[in-house]
Enzyme design. Structure first.
Site, PDB file in Angstrom:
ATOM      1  CB  SER A 299     -17.223   5.399 -54.095  1.00 49.06           C
ATOM      2  OG  SER A 299     -16.411   6.550 -54.016  1.00 49.06           O
TER       3      SER A 299
ATOM      4  CE1 TYR B 179     -15.818   4.812 -59.206  1.00 46.06           C
ATOM      5  CE2 TYR B 179     -15.956   6.665 -57.687  1.00 46.06           C
ATOM      6  CZ  TYR B 179     -15.609   5.350 -57.952  1.00 46.06           C
ATOM      7  OH  TYR B 179     -15.055   4.585 -56.951  1.00 46.06           O
TER       8      TYR B 179
HETATM    9  P1  NAD Z   1      -8.190  -0.737 -59.188  1.00 42.10           P
HETATM   10  O1  NAD Z   1      -8.371  -0.013 -60.473  1.00 42.10           O
HETATM   11  O2  NAD Z   1      -6.822  -0.950 -58.649  1.00 42.10           O
HETATM   12  O3  NAD Z   1      -8.919  -2.157 -59.227  1.00 42.10           O
HETATM   13  C1  NAD Z   1     -10.141  -2.347 -59.878  1.00 42.10           C
HETATM   14  C2  NAD Z   1     -10.201  -3.787 -60.329  1.00 42.10           C
HETATM   15  O4  NAD Z   1     -11.449  -4.004 -61.017  1.00 42.10           O
HETATM   16  C3  NAD Z   1      -9.088  -4.126 -61.325  1.00 42.10           C
HETATM   17  O5  NAD Z   1      -8.558  -5.402 -61.001  1.00 42.10           O
HETATM   18  C4  NAD Z   1      -9.814  -4.180 -62.664  1.00 42.10           C
HETATM   19  O6  NAD Z   1      -9.208  -5.033 -63.601  1.00 42.10           O
HETATM   20  C5  NAD Z   1     -11.166  -4.714 -62.213  1.00 42.10           C
HETATM   21  N1  NAD Z   1     -12.217  -4.474 -63.199  1.00 42.10           N
HETATM   22  C6  NAD Z   1     -12.555  -3.303 -63.771  1.00 42.10           C
HETATM   23  N2  NAD Z   1     -13.562  -3.497 -64.639  1.00 42.10           N
HETATM   24  C7  NAD Z   1     -13.847  -4.819 -64.614  1.00 42.10           C
HETATM   25  C8  NAD Z   1     -14.780  -5.633 -65.285  1.00 42.10           C
HETATM   26  N3  NAD Z   1     -15.632  -5.127 -66.190  1.00 42.10           N
HETATM   27  N4  NAD Z   1     -14.812  -6.953 -65.004  1.00 42.10           N
HETATM   28  C9  NAD Z   1     -13.964  -7.497 -64.102  1.00 42.10           C
HETATM   29  N5  NAD Z   1     -13.052  -6.764 -63.432  1.00 42.10           N
HETATM   30  C10 NAD Z   1     -12.990  -5.448 -63.694  1.00 42.10           C
HETATM   31  O7  NAD Z   1      -9.064   0.074 -58.162  1.00 42.10           O
HETATM   32  P2  NAD Z   1      -9.395  -0.091 -56.613  1.00 42.10           P
HETATM   33  O8  NAD Z   1      -9.113   1.224 -56.005  1.00 42.10           O
HETATM   34  O9  NAD Z   1      -8.806  -1.316 -56.026  1.00 42.10           O
HETATM   35  O10 NAD Z   1     -10.978  -0.228 -56.735  1.00 42.10           O
HETATM   36  C11 NAD Z   1     -11.725  -1.303 -56.205  1.00 42.10           C
HETATM   37  C12 NAD Z   1     -13.125  -0.803 -55.913  1.00 42.10           C
HETATM   38  O11 NAD Z   1     -13.051   0.226 -54.920  1.00 42.10           O
HETATM   39  C13 NAD Z   1     -13.835  -0.164 -57.119  1.00 42.10           C
HETATM   40  O12 NAD Z   1     -15.187  -0.557 -57.136  1.00 42.10           O
HETATM   41  C14 NAD Z   1     -13.718   1.321 -56.843  1.00 42.10           C
HETATM   42  O13 NAD Z   1     -14.738   2.052 -57.461  1.00 42.10           O
HETATM   43  C15 NAD Z   1     -13.802   1.342 -55.336  1.00 42.10           C
HETATM   44  N6  NAD Z   1     -13.269   2.554 -54.726  1.00 42.10           N
HETATM   45  C16 NAD Z   1     -11.945   2.859 -54.806  1.00 42.10           C
HETATM   46  C17 NAD Z   1     -11.496   4.026 -54.211  1.00 42.10           C
HETATM   47  C18 NAD Z   1     -10.048   4.432 -54.248  1.00 42.10           C
HETATM   48  O14 NAD Z   1      -9.743   5.567 -53.820  1.00 42.10           O
HETATM   49  N7  NAD Z   1      -9.133   3.614 -54.728  1.00 42.10           N
HETATM   50  C19 NAD Z   1     -12.381   4.857 -53.536  1.00 42.10           C
HETATM   51  C20 NAD Z   1     -13.716   4.519 -53.481  1.00 42.10           C
HETATM   52  C21 NAD Z   1     -14.149   3.352 -54.072  1.00 42.10           C
END
Ligand code: NAD
Length: 250
Positions: free
Chosen positions: A145, A159
């Protein structure tokens, strides 16, 4: 990556994970789709991808649980075949808070998924990919991130710290396994429109976040997936221990 390459994507049921799964399916990968709880969404995605000709299986597991991770990789071995690509996408973020509002339990839960979960999946993947153990090499892409660099003060420093650990894990593991034909890289998304931002936050938070982005908008999940796909592909064959910021210039 050849059309028969096998990839495992964690947290694939929605958001960046689902966008990556759709892109990988278009590129000809066979897919292990990990999800934790949302079986309905995962099943719908698998049905959609199979209709497009993708060979994929659903793998329910909490990535922070070692026994479940081991069982997930064993099912992948028997039902799909040798792993070429791991995308450590699953991650959690709690609603924003300054330091006094963050409990040790909240911090530990974030570390368990974002750091220990990523570590456990890397450990299993490396054992299967290592050329000196009879594997074919491979690529690991971790989803970090932009918070790893900013520290996210007054929002979620727990986080941000977890993603800082993911960055260090990425760098160290890349050096440790380079000689075994395994590349390890990461993407650092900025603000991306997914369910991660659906809950929590004060009114106007999204507008405030957008106002800090030089490109003037939040990102789409597919824009992160494209960077993940490049790092996973043979086009990135000389790239390891590297990071791609997908954050609109922040
Ligand atoms: P999201 O919440 O839509 O998806 C996250 C997914 O991870 C979900 O399907 C959830 O069920 C799964 N998950 C969570 N804990 C889990 C576990 N213990 N075991 C298995 N699956 C698990 O969020 P997203 O935005 O698609 O995030 C995906 C990745 O991108 C994450 O690592 C997040 O930190 C990173 N990220 C997102 C953003 C953003 O702005 N959306 C920014 C920076 C980084």
């Amino acid at each position: 990556m050849s059309s028969s390459a096998i990839a495992l994507i964690t947290g694939a049921s929605r958001g960046i994970g689902a966008a990556t799964a759709r892109l990988f399916a278009q590129q000809g990968y066979a897919l292990g789709l990990n999800y934790q709880q949302d079986h309905g969404a995962a099943e719908a995605l698998a049905t959609e991808l199979r209709a497009g000709g993708c060979r994929c299986i659903l793998l329910q597991a909490d990535i922070g649980n070692e026994a479940q991770v081991l069982a997930m990789f064993q099912r992948l071995d028997t039902e799909l075949g040798p792993l070429s690509v791991l995308v450590n996408n699953a991650g959690i973020l709690q609603p924003q808070s300054s330091i006094s509002g963050i409990s040790a339990a909240r911090f530990a839960a974030i570390l368990q998924t974002n750091v220990i979960g990523t570590f456990l999946c890397c450990q299993q993947a490396v054992q299967r990919m290592r050329t000196d153990l009879g594997g074919q090499g491979g690529a690991i892409v971790n989803v970090s991130s932009a918070a790893a660099k900013s520290g996210s003060p007054h929002e979620y420093i727990d986080y941000a710290a977890s993603k800082g650990a993911v960055d260090t894990l990425t760098r160290g593991l890349a050096l440790e396994v380079a000689a075994q034909g395994i590349r390890v890289n990461a993407v650092r998304p900025g603000f991306i429109y997914t369910d991660m931002h659906a809950a929590g936050g004060e009114p106007g938070r999204v507008d405030r976040l957008k106002s800090r982005i030089p490109l003037g908008r939040g990102g789409e999940a597919i824009e992160v997936a494209e960077a993940i796909a490049w790092l996973a592909s043979g086009a990135a064959s000389f790239t390891t221990g590297s990071f791609i910021d997908v954050c609109g210039g922040v």
